[in-house]
Design a protein around this motif. Structure first.
Motif, mmCIF file in Angstrom:
data_model
loop_
_atom_site.group_PDB
_atom_site.id
_atom_site.type_symbol
_atom_site.label_atom_id
_atom_site.label_comp_id
_atom_site.label_asym_id
_atom_site.label_seq_id
_atom_site.Cartn_x
_atom_site.Cartn_y
_atom_site.Cartn_z
ATOM 1 N N ILE A 1 47.000 40.444 36.629
ATOM 2 C CA ILE A 1 46.755 40.469 38.076
ATOM 3 C C ILE A 1 46.065 41.781 38.439
ATOM 4 O O ILE A 1 46.559 42.866 38.124
ATOM 5 C CB ILE A 1 48.066 40.328 38.870
ATOM 6 N N THR B 1 43.805 39.728 43.574
ATOM 7 C CA THR B 1 44.488 39.697 44.861
ATOM 8 C C THR B 1 43.456 39.757 45.985
ATOM 9 O O THR B 1 42.380 40.340 45.793
ATOM 10 C CB THR B 1 45.465 40.878 44.994
ATOM 11 N N ILE C 1 46.149 36.672 46.266
ATOM 12 C CA ILE C 1 46.282 35.477 45.433
ATOM 13 C C ILE C 1 46.491 34.244 46.306
ATOM 14 O O ILE C 1 47.336 34.241 47.197
ATOM 15 C CB ILE C 1 47.457 35.638 44.452
#
Length: 232
Positions: A82, A105, A107
């Motif tokens: 991530i 992000t 997300i």
């Protein structure tokens, strides 16, 4: 679907933790949050398929986390990085330790759904530690996923749309800067693959293959020539 999959988030960011818990819950899973990979209980993870979401905030620490998870040879795993923004260097650095996919992000819910679809495909067919999933489902998985007699097994847990999305998501992303549509290109490749499968299943019998495909023999012969398909 029987849940033999477990989801983990390795992060200390309160905002990301809250978001991921909500999205993963909507996808039908429970998210366990870990501050460090050393909190993993290897005995508890045996026999389950483990999906790890790893926050890539600190490059060196992130690489170390991927390396440690990769070293857990006795457990099945699917690893997702991530990032706040795309970091090609970090992606390449962790790819050698079995990175399967990455998320940016903020997300979105559909992205989490897609990750779980890809993970289920990996679980169904097995996958080698590779970053091939960065462009969707790996070639190894996708080739098996379209074999006719395998489809019923996939569709128990994953819809055909999920299978197609897992492969096409990355392909479209790679071509998004090219002017002109890629629909014809994709459709021709899909048709070519279906023709090959039908011919393989019928051991080159064009009459049987044409019945499976729902087209007459002349059309099939024309397409075999057009796509330069070798018929045994």
């Amino acid at each position: 679907m029987e849940k033999s999959e477990k989801a983990f988030l390795i992060s200390d960011s309160a905002g990301l933790i809250a978001t991921m818990k909500t999205l993963v819950k909507k996808a039908g899973y429970i998210l366990d949050v870990l501050k460090d990979v050393d909190e993993i209980n290897k005995k508890e993870l045996k026999g389950s398929f483990n999906i790890f979401f790893i926050e890539g905030k600190d490059g060196e620490r992130t690489i170390e986390i991927f390396k440690k998870i990769s070293d857990l040879k006795e457990i099945e795993k699917f690893m997702v990085l991530i990032l706040e923004k795309k970091n090609t260097k970090l992606i390449r650095d962790v790819a050698q330790y079995g990175l399967n996919d990455f998320l940016l992000t903020p997300i979105e819910e559909e992205k989490i759904d897609l990750i779980f679809s890809k993970a289920l495909l990996a679980k169904e067919f097995g996958h080698e530690p590779t970053h091939a999933f960065l462009i969707g489902a790996s070639d190894r998985v996708s080739k098996k996923a379209v074999v006719v007699d395998q489809l019923p097994n996939i569709l128990k847990n994953v819809s055909l749309e999920d299978v197609l999305r897992a492969k096409l998501d990355g392909i479209i992303e790679r071509f998004e800067k090219i002017d002109g549509g890629i629909t014809d290109l994709i459709l021709s490749e899909v048709e070519k693959t279906i023709l090959k499968i039908a011919l393989e299943k019928t051991k080159g019998n064009k009459i049987k293959a044409s019945k499976i495909l729902g087209m007459n023999r002349n059309t099939l012969a024309k397409k075999i020539k057009e796509y330069k398909i070798a018929v045994k």
